[in-house]
Structures are given as structure tokens and as C-alpha cells.
Scaffold this motif. Structure first.
Motif, PDB file in Angstrom:
ATOM      1  N   ARG A  36      41.856  33.509  38.409  1.00 52.39           N
ATOM      2  CA  ARG A  36      41.180  34.467  39.289  1.00 52.39           C
ATOM      3  C   ARG A  36      41.527  34.193  40.757  1.00 52.39           C
ATOM      4  O   ARG A  36      41.697  35.123  41.555  1.00 52.39           O
ATOM      5  CB  ARG A  36      39.677  34.389  39.072  1.00 52.39           C
ATOM      6  CG  ARG A  36      39.224  34.951  37.718  1.00 52.39           C
ATOM      7  CD  ARG A  36      37.722  35.144  37.675  1.00 52.39           C
ATOM      8  NE  ARG A  36      36.996  33.887  37.773  1.00 52.39           N
ATOM      9  CZ  ARG A  36      36.655  33.134  36.728  1.00 52.39           C
ATOM     10  NH1 ARG A  36      36.992  33.525  35.497  1.00 52.39           N
ATOM     11  NH2 ARG A  36      35.984  32.010  36.883  1.00 52.39           N
ATOM     12  N   LEU A  37      41.636  32.910  41.126  1.00 48.48           N
ATOM     13  CA  LEU A  37      41.999  32.565  42.494  1.00 48.48           C
ATOM     14  C   LEU A  37      43.399  33.074  42.827  1.00 48.48           C
ATOM     15  O   LEU A  37      43.624  33.667  43.884  1.00 48.48           O
ATOM     16  CB  LEU A  37      41.923  31.038  42.674  1.00 48.48           C
ATOM     17  CG  LEU A  37      42.339  30.495  44.055  1.00 48.48           C
ATOM     18  CD1 LEU A  37      41.409  31.031  45.125  1.00 48.48           C
ATOM     19  CD2 LEU A  37      42.340  28.979  44.044  1.00 48.48           C
ATOM     20  N   MET A  38      44.351  32.864  41.894  1.00 48.19           N
ATOM     21  CA  MET A  38      45.714  33.335  42.139  1.00 48.19           C
ATOM     22  C   MET A  38      45.769  34.857  42.146  1.00 48.19           C
ATOM     23  O   MET A  38      46.543  35.453  42.898  1.00 48.19           O
ATOM     24  CB  MET A  38      46.659  32.757  41.069  1.00 48.19           C
ATOM     25  CG  MET A  38      46.877  31.259  41.178  1.00 48.19           C
ATOM     26  SD  MET A  38      48.253  30.670  40.166  1.00 48.19           S
ATOM     27  CE  MET A  38      47.618  31.006  38.520  1.00 48.19           C
ATOM     28  N   THR A  39      44.944  35.512  41.318  1.00 52.39           N
ATOM     29  CA  THR A  39      44.923  36.976  41.302  1.00 52.39           C
ATOM     30  C   THR A  39      44.446  37.526  42.638  1.00 52.39           C
ATOM     31  O   THR A  39      45.006  38.490  43.171  1.00 52.39           O
ATOM     32  CB  THR A  39      44.006  37.471  40.170  1.00 52.39           C
ATOM     33  OG1 THR A  39      44.479  36.961  38.918  1.00 52.39           O
ATOM     34  CG2 THR A  39      44.000  38.985  40.099  1.00 52.39           C
ATOM     35  N   ALA A  40      43.407  36.911  43.203  1.00 50.01           N
ATOM     36  CA  ALA A  40      42.906  37.356  44.501  1.00 50.01           C
ATOM     37  C   ALA A  40      43.978  37.174  45.581  1.00 50.01           C
ATOM     38  O   ALA A  40      44.175  38.054  46.434  1.00 50.01           O
ATOM     39  CB  ALA A  40      41.644  36.594  44.869  1.00 50.01           C
ATOM     40  N   ALA A  41      44.686  36.040  45.550  1.00 56.93           N
ATOM     41  CA  ALA A  41      45.746  35.815  46.532  1.00 56.93           C
ATOM     42  C   ALA A  41      46.889  36.807  46.339  1.00 56.93           C
ATOM     43  O   ALA A  41      47.460  37.326  47.297  1.00 56.93           O
ATOM     44  CB  ALA A  41      46.260  34.375  46.426  1.00 56.93           C
ATOM     45  N   ALA A  42      47.218  37.104  45.062  1.00 58.32           N
ATOM     46  CA  ALA A  42      48.317  38.027  44.775  1.00 58.32           C
ATOM     47  C   ALA A  42      48.009  39.433  45.258  1.00 58.32           C
ATOM     48  O   ALA A  42      48.888  40.150  45.736  1.00 58.32           O
ATOM     49  CB  ALA A  42      48.596  38.033  43.281  1.00 58.32           C
ATOM     50  N   GLU A  43      46.754  39.874  45.141  1.00 64.63           N
ATOM     51  CA  GLU A  43      46.393  41.208  45.601  1.00 64.63           C
ATOM     52  C   GLU A  43      46.627  41.356  47.104  1.00 64.63           C
ATOM     53  O   GLU A  43      47.068  42.411  47.581  1.00 64.63           O
ATOM     54  CB  GLU A  43      44.931  41.481  45.258  1.00 64.63           C
ATOM     55  CG  GLU A  43      44.673  41.648  43.762  1.00 64.63           C
ATOM     56  CD  GLU A  43      43.199  41.853  43.455  1.00 64.63           C
ATOM     57  OE1 GLU A  43      42.379  41.736  44.394  1.00 64.63           O
ATOM     58  OE2 GLU A  43      42.878  42.124  42.282  1.00 64.63           O
TER      59      GLU A  43
END
Length: 678
Positions: free
Chosen positions: A62-69
Motif C-alpha cells: 500500500r505504501l508503494m502504491t501511494a508513492a506510485a500514484e
């Protein structure tokens, strides 16, 4: 006195042996119960550890998904990726790399739509290689973000997240982020208060690349310590000798062993057990060894055994002495009993005489019983005849129940089929209606936009003519440079192409809606003249979403006459066979539809290159509710409904299949069947 000692030895020796057996059984049971308790505790700890580990992976995802967005919305990155400007992409991504590094995100990639690496921000000198990891393949196949725990070529365990990158022109590439799992494993040992080792199979690794990969992340591994495995993570400073010996001598048995073992390290005692370690794709890459500190339990258990032995031995000595005295008194009682027995012998002789008289009387009673038995046999024979008649009646009733059950099963399948078709029809009609209106708006607006573009182009041409005639050379030069810099020619040319492509897409959506509405009419079950080739084509369109990723469809339609049939039901039968063909193909294959006719019949065959059907299951595939799928996947009514529909049309269906090579279903339909009750 010697006789008394003999009696004592006959009783006390077996009693002592019995006590020893019970004591040994107690010790064995105690050790077995302790072992079972430790095994259950290890199993529970493993379950909790894996659950916490998955939760930590999900949180990191979830942390990487937020950064990717945030990264995917950066216009500078989009422009650089769209124009394939590697230097510009690296310069725009470098600030994000610094922020990601502070959050333990160690891998930062950009890939092209054909799965080739375009830029490694953390290693900008390496690019151009084909990325075929499981996370990348799932993102390409599904078009959605995919995350996976994978072992890289350097032997590092990495949690990877791959996200498709789209703009208004379509897919421009993929963004991949990754974080090393070793830090998560260290946090896991602290949170769960339990020790572990993670070992990988050397056959999946390369010594040089692994040393390079772990040097890059600031870690070292001892490649030469074990013959076919290498330890990549451990929560204890040193490995206990017993576990070290097992890793060195019996590493091939680790994944097959389900028993727990004990090991000592200084004053600490551990129970450990080996579990297989898998990637997210399911491939086994090594072992997860769980170590459970049982120092206090071992000390308590040893004290319990010592106290139990001392208590048992004390009780045994007291009982032995007590039995010794009691048996002495028993000896005296036995002597007195012998004297009484001699007197009883005399009395027994008199009783024998009386017994002989009683025997004679019993012989007379037996003769009377024989006479009674002869009549009893006749009564038994009569009862047997009544039972046989009742059995025949019961057997007849059982056959009738079996026949009624078969009819009930058939009716149930038909009712489920009708309900399913009605539900699909209502849903499809609603979806088609909801899609058709906005598609009409889009089509009309695109046509108006095309007209506006034509007018705008004419106006621009007139403007250019006036400017050419009136403007000075300097102004003309400036306007020409601005015209080229802004790419006005490309915009005008591409504008028309975009409108044409959008109109084509809207037309395709309208055709799909039309086919869906025609296929899902729930009120049209009448028999009428229909073209079987058209029914096959409609079924292919409806199941296009199932077939497009799994198979190449080949059409071999012959010139066949129209037949009297119910097209809606035949569409359902063909659709079920096509969906089954798609499910039977594992990765990529072919589906061939063929039609031909003779004097009285039309023939259809549907062939796939899937997994096939075992020969022992082929006679059962048309039975209601029979399925070879896993529990919860399908009702087992697909082929049963197909068979019922073909039977309703007075047709025949047959199957030829070989496991691993594919399956062919052949349907024969009469040109003019006798219409039955649909």
C-alpha cells in the motif's frame, strides 16, 4: 514358610513388572504429549508468523502504491516516457528516488509496453533487458497493478509492484517499485518474538551474481558453508550446532520433514521445524526454519520427570512392603481353606448322585424339545415366504423411486437453465440499454466535431493566405517558426485520425450492444428457421472476452441449409461449449469451429487444444451437477444443459478427447425436428 515365599514371588514379581510397564508407559506418554505440544506450538507460531508477514507485505505494498500514484501523475515523467527520453526521465525521477530510499523502497524501474526495461533509476547504466517476472506478466495480462514476492537473479527476496502507465494516447509503459524483504523479516522477528532462518536452494542461484546483489544492498552471505543451500536471513547471532549439522548433511530432506527437532546453543534450548518457502507465483525457492525457545519448558519438564520418578518409587516400596505382610496372612488363610475343602469333597460326591438323576430328567425334556423344533421349522418356512414377498415389493418400490429421482434431477437442471437464461437476459438487456444511450451521444458529438474540424481547417487556410499577402517577411518568419514549434500541422492531421478512431470504437461498441441484445432475448424461445453459422458467429462474439486471451478462433463454416430450431437455446449450448474450451486451455491454444451438412442433418464440431478429459470421466460429463472443477467453481450444469438442448432438437452430441491433446464435441441436428416442449 517356603510355600508362602513361593506365593509371594508368584504375585509380587508380576506386580513389579506391571508397575515397570506402567512407569515406562507414563514416561513415553509424557514425552509424546510434550512433543505433540511443541509441534502444535510450532505450527501455530508458523501460522501467526506467516499471517503477520503477509500483513507487513500488504502494508508495504500500500505504501508503494501511494508513492506510485504520485509518480504516475507527474507530467514531466509522462512527457519523457512518451518521447523515450531516458536522460530526461532519469533527471525527473531522481528526486523521487531519494524520497523512496528513505522509505526503504530500493528498486525503481520504468519499462516499455513490450516489457523491456527502459530505465533503472537505482542503476541507470543497466537497461534494455526483457522483464519476464511473474508480477510483470500478470500486469501485462490483466492490465491492472500486480504485486508479488519474488526472488531476483541476484538471490535477493524483493516485494515488487508493477503498475500499467496510461495517458490519453493509451499505454506508454509500466512503473515498477520494489523493496527488499530482509528488513521486513528483521521486524517480523521483533514483533512475533520468535527466531527464524531463511535458506534458498543454490540450484536457483549463481554465486557471482548473488555476491554482487547482496553487496549492493549492504549484506554478505556465506556461499560455501552448506552444499546446496545458502542462508540469506537469520534472527539469531549464530546457528545451533544440531541445526547446522542438519543443514550441512541432510539439506535435501528439509522440505520433506514435518517433524520437529531440538537443538542447544549455550544455555538455550530450541525446538525447530522446517517449512517450505514459496514465491507469490507458487514456486518453492527454499525453506523457512522456525526456532522456538523451549529452555524454560525443558527445565520444567525435567524437574517434573524427576519428581514423578521419586514419588512413584517411594509409593512402590511402601506398596511392596504392605503386600509382603498381607500375603503372609493369606498363606495362613489358604491352609485353613484346604481343610475345609476336604470336607466339601465329601459333600460334592453326594451332590453328583443328585446330578445324575437330574440329567435323566433333562434327556426327557430334550426329546420334547426336538418334537417342538420340527413344528418350529414349518413356521419359519412360512415366515420366510412372507419376507420374500415383502422384499420383492420393496425392490419394485426402489426402482420406481430411482426413476422418479432421475426425472427430478433432469427437471431441476432444466429449471436452473431457464432461470439462468432469464437472469442473464434481464441483466444483459439492462446493460445494453444503459450503454446504448451514452454511445449515441458520443457518436453524434464526434460527427459534429468532425464537421467543426473541417470548418476550422478552412478558416486557418484563409487566414494563412491573408497573412502571406499582408505580413512583413520578419512577421512571416516568426509565424512560421511558431507554427513548426507548436506542431500545428501534426495536430490538424492527427485530430482527424483521432476522431475517425473514436467513431470506429463507438461503432464497435454499438455492434457489441446489438449482439448482446439479440443474444439475451428471454422471450424468444420459439422454433423457427435459422442459420446455424450465424448462431455460431453470435456465440463467438458473446464469448470473445473469454477466448481472446486464451485461444485463436478458427472458423471453417460450410454452406449449410437453414434448419427449424430454437436459435436462443442453440446459442446457449454453443456458448457453454466455447467457455469450457477456453477454461480447458492453460496458457494459449486454438479453438476450431466447423460446420457441414448432408441430406437430412447439419453437423457442427468444436475443437480445442486444451487439457483434455480422462477416458474414465467421459461417460459422466453430461450428467447433471457433474464437474471436474474445484469446489465452488461452477455448478456442473454446463454440459448437462447442452445435452438437454440437443436432445430437445432430436439431435445427438458426442465427444472425442485425449488428455494433454484436446477435445472435440460433435453435434448432429436434423433439418426439421419434431418440435417438443421447450
Amino acid at each position: 514358610m517356603s510355600h508362602a515365599a513361593n506365593i509371594r514371588s508368584r504375585i509380587l514379581i508380576p506386580l513389579s513388572l506391571t508397575f515397570l510397564v506402567l512407569l515406562c508407559s507414563f514416561l513415553y506418554s509424557a514425552f509424546a504429549i510434550r512433543g505433540a505440544g511443541i509441534a502444535n506450538e510450532l505450527e501455530r507460531e508458523h501460522g501467526e508468523t506467516i499471517s503477520i508477514f503477509k500483513g507487513m507485505l500488504s502494508a508495504r505494498t500500500r505504501l508503494m502504491t501511494a508513492a506510485a500514484e504520485i509518480i504516475l501523475k507527474d507530467p514531466a515523467l509522462k512527457q519523457a516516457m512518451r518521447s523515450r527520453n531516458r536522460a530526461g526521465l532519469y533527471a525527473a525521477a531522481l528526486p523521487y528516488q531519494r524520497k523512496l530510499t528513505t522509505n526503504d523502497v530500493t528498486h525503481f524501474y520504468f519499462h516499455t509496453p513490450d516489457s523491456k526495461n527502459f530505465l533503472r533509476v537505482h542503476q541507470p547504466d543497466r537497461y534494455g533487458d526483457l522483464i519476464n517476472r511473474d508480477s510483470m506478466q500478470r500486469a501485462v495480462e490483466t492490465g491492472d497493478a500486480a504485486d508479488a514476492l519474488e526472488m531476483g537473479p541476484f538471490g535477493t527476496l524483493t516485494l515488487r509492484l508493477v503498475i500499467p502507465w496510461h495517458d490519453q494516447s493509451g499505454l506508454i509503459g509500466y512503473l515498477e517499485l520494489g523493496t527488499e524483504v530482509n528488513d521486513i523479516l528483521d521486524d517480523l522477528a521483533i514483533i512475533n518474538n520468535i527466531d527464524y532462518l531463511v535458506v534458498l536452494n543454490k540450484e536457483l542461484l549463481d554465486k557471482k551474481t548473488m555476491a554482487t546483489g547482496y553487496a549492493w544492498v549492504g549484506r554478505k552471505v556465506d556461499w560455501e558453508r552448506y552444499p546446496d543451500k545458502v542462508v540469506i536471513a537469520q534472527s539469531i547471532p549464530s546457528i545451533p550446532p544440531a541445526l547446522d549439522h542438519q543443514l550441512a548433511e541432510e539439506t535435501k530432506k528439509l522440505s520433506r520433514s514435518r517433524a520437529w527437532n531440538s537443538a542447544a546453543l549455550g544455555n538455550q534450548h530450541y525446538a525447530f521445524r522446517t517449512f517450505p518457502f514459496h514465491e507469490s507465483s507458487g514456486r518453492e525457492i527454499g525453506n523457512f526454519i522456525l526456532l522456538y525457545d523451549i529452555t524454560n519448558q525443558t527445565r520444567s519438564f525435567h524437574h517434573f520427570i524427576i519428581y514423578s520418578l521419586c514419588f512413584s518409587c517411594g509409593i512402590s516400596i511402601i506398596l511392596f512392603m504392605f503386600a509382603w505382610k498381607i500375603l503372609g496372612r493369606v498363606e495362613q488363610t489358604i491352609e485353613e481353606t484346604r481343610q475345609k475343602l476336604s470336607e466339601e469333597v465329601d459333600k460334592t460326591s453326594e451332590a453328583n448322585n443328585l446330578l445324575e438323576t437330574e440329567i435323566a430328567e433333562r434327556q426327557k425334556a430334550e426329546e420334547a424339545l426336538v418334537h417342538l423344533n420340527s413344528h418350529l421349522e414349518e413356521r419359519i418356512a412360512e415366515r420366510t415366504r412372507h419376507l420374500e414377498a415383502a422384499t420383492e415389493a420393496l425392490e419394485l418400490g426402489r426402482h420406481e423411486l430411482e426413476k422418479a429421482y432421475a426425472e427430478l434431477t433432469s427437471r431441476q437442471a432444466i429449471i436452473l437453465h431457464q432461470d439462468k437464461m432469464a437472469s442473464i437476459g434481464l441483466l444483459a438487456a439492462g446493460v445494453a440499454h444503459d450503454i446504448n444511450n451514452p454511445i449515441g451521444f458520443v457518436t453524434n458529438n464526434l460527427e459534429e466535431l468532425s464537421i467543426y474540424l473541417t470548418r476550422l481547417q478552412a478558416f486557418i487556410e484563409e487566414q494563412q493566405a491573408i497573412i502571406q499577402a499582408t505580413a512583413s517577411p520578419e512577421e512571416l518568419k516568426k509565424l512560421h517558426e511558431d507554427w513548426n514549434q507548436l506542431g500545428i500541422d501534426y495536430i490538424l492531421d492527427d485530430f482527424g485520425a483521432l476522431i475517425a478512431e473514436s467513431l470506429e470504437g463507438a461503432t464497435r461498441v454499438s455492434d457489441i450492444v446489438k449482439n448482446l441484445r439479440n443474444f439475451s432475448r428471454v422471450d424468444d424461445f420459439a422454433f423457427k428457421q435459422a442459420d446455424i453459422n450465424e448462431c455460431l458467429e453470435n456465440s463467438i462474439k458473446i464469448t470473445h472476452h473469454e477466448l481472446r486471451h486464451k485461444a485463436q478462433v478458427h472458423r471453417q463454416f460450410g454452406e449449410i441449409p437453414k434448419i427449424l430450431c430454437c436459435p436462443q437455446q442453440l446459442n446457449q449450448a454453443f456458448m457453454n461449449l466455447l467457455v469450457n474450451a477456453a477454461h480447458a486451455i492453460d496458457k494459449r491454444g486454438d479453438v476450431t469451429l466447423k460446420s457441414w451438412s448432408d441430406a437430412d442433418s447439419v453437423h457442427i464440431s468444436i475443437t480445442d487444444t486444451g487439457c483434455g478429459i480422462p477416458e474414465n470421466l467421459q461417460p459422466q460429463i453430461f450428467e447433471p451437477f457433474f464437474t471436474t472443477k474445484e469446489a465452488g467453481k461452477g455448478t456442473g450444469l454446463g454440459l448437462s444443459i447442452v445435452a438437454d438442448i440437443i436432445k430437445l432438437h432430436q439431435g445427438e452430441i458426442s465427444v472425442q478427447s485425449r488428455p494433454g491433446q484436446g477435445t472435440t464435441f460433435t453435434i448432429t441436428l436434423p433439418t426439421r425436428p419434431e418440435v417438443g416442449d421447450a
